[in-house]
Design a protein around this motif. Structure first.
Motif, PDB file in Angstrom:
ATOM      1  N   VAL A  47       0.869  -0.982   0.083  1.00  0.00           N
ATOM      2  CA  VAL A  47       0.116  -0.160  -0.092  1.00  0.00           C
ATOM      3  C   VAL A  47       0.753   1.126   0.054  1.00  0.00           C
ATOM      4  O   VAL A  47       1.774   1.395   0.902  1.00  0.00           O
ATOM      5  CB  VAL A  47      -0.998   0.168   1.395  1.00  0.00           C
ATOM      6  N   THR A  64      -3.058   0.571  -3.962  1.00  0.00           N
ATOM      7  CA  THR A  64      -2.475  -1.158  -3.957  1.00  0.00           C
ATOM      8  C   THR A  64      -2.002  -1.224  -5.488  1.00  0.00           C
ATOM      9  O   THR A  64      -2.345  -0.414  -6.328  1.00  0.00           O
ATOM     10  CB  THR A  64      -3.462  -1.949  -3.573  1.00  0.00           C
ATOM     11  N   GLN A  88      -6.673  -4.140   7.575  1.00  0.00           N
ATOM     12  CA  GLN A  88      -7.601  -4.569   6.425  1.00  0.00           C
ATOM     13  C   GLN A  88      -6.907  -5.188   5.187  1.00  0.00           C
ATOM     14  O   GLN A  88      -7.331  -5.955   4.526  1.00  0.00           O
ATOM     15  CB  GLN A  88      -8.570  -3.453   5.756  1.00  0.00           C
ATOM     16  N   LEU A  89      -5.775  -4.574   4.661  1.00  0.00           N
ATOM     17  CA  LEU A  89      -4.981  -4.968   3.553  1.00  0.00           C
ATOM     18  C   LEU A  89      -3.717  -5.521   3.728  1.00  0.00           C
ATOM     19  O   LEU A  89      -3.403  -6.819   3.463  1.00  0.00           O
ATOM     20  CB  LEU A  89      -4.975  -3.650   2.581  1.00  0.00           C
ATOM     21  N   SER A 125     -11.764  -3.185  -3.058  1.00  0.00           N
ATOM     22  CA  SER A 125     -11.704  -4.355  -2.449  1.00  0.00           C
ATOM     23  C   SER A 125     -12.273  -3.971  -0.877  1.00  0.00           C
ATOM     24  O   SER A 125     -12.282  -4.785  -0.061  1.00  0.00           O
ATOM     25  CB  SER A 125     -10.327  -5.154  -2.023  1.00  0.00           C
TER      26      SER A 125
END
Length: 210
Positions: A47, A64, A88-89, A125
């Protein structure tokens, strides 16, 4: 550097020396750029983010490899947004402005009234289910136009889901680019907005003037 450790990146002797001694702001900036480049070469950045100034305050932009994933207003607390993205990512987050150059340019053009449609690859996402469905349809609302929560509910095939449409707009992770500011209450009043009503009014007035 938010999730990327120095020992994840191979430094040359010069960089190692810089890390161990006090540096001025210019040197620190150059060092960060070299670390950014090294991290990208080693594929360690999941990220990338930066911040930009705008007529609605400082905006956090995050992307991303799939595309722009987050636009956050200052009132959302950028540190908290980055922490959430880490959960979250991926924790491998790095300030990497170069990756966001195109996003920053298009947003600047929008505020300068030189752009009415964004041409950016988006990573959706962070949204799921009905919220994602609603957010996918929001760019269909033309520049300078508005629709009601009821209009959007009917557009996505669920006329009774007016309240759920409001929630989808309120949780939109990509405000401005995905134009939830163009959605109003059924009675024509502004309704809520993730960036605050002042920001929503600014965006609507900007588009109306153009």
């Amino acid at each position: 550097m938010n999730g990327i450790r120095h020992d994840d990146i191979r430094h040359d002797d010069d960089m190692t020396a810089l890390l161990s001694t006090p540096v001025d702001a210019g040197t620190l900036s150059r060092l960060h750029r070299r670390l950014e480049q090294a991290a990208e070469r080693a594929n360690l950045v999941d990220v990338a983010y930066t911040t930009i100034d705008s007529p609605v305050g400082t905006l956090l932009l995050a992307a991303t490899p799939e595309g722009l994933v987050r636009v956050a207003y200052a009132n959302e607390d950028h540190d908290r947004v980055l922490e959430a993205l880490g959960r979250q990512l991926s924790p491998r987050i790095l300030r990497a402005p170069k990756r966001l150059d195109e996003v920053a340019r298009e947003i600047d053009e929008y505020f300068a009234k030189h752009r009415q449609v964004f041409d950016l690859t988006l990573d959706l996402s962070l949204s799921r289910g009905f919220r994602r469905l609603v957010q996918t349809h929001l760019p269909e609302i033309g520049y300078g136009q508005t629709r009601s929560y009821r209009d959007i509910a009917e557009l996505v095939g669920n006329p009774k889901a007016v309240r759920a449409v409001g929630t989808a707009c309120a949780t939109n992770p990509l405000p401005i680019v995905v134009p939830c500011h163009r959605v109003l209450r059924t009675d024509g009043t502004l309704g809520g907005y993730i960036g605050g009503l002042e920001a929503k009014t600014t965006l609507l007035n900007l588009e109306a003037a153009a």
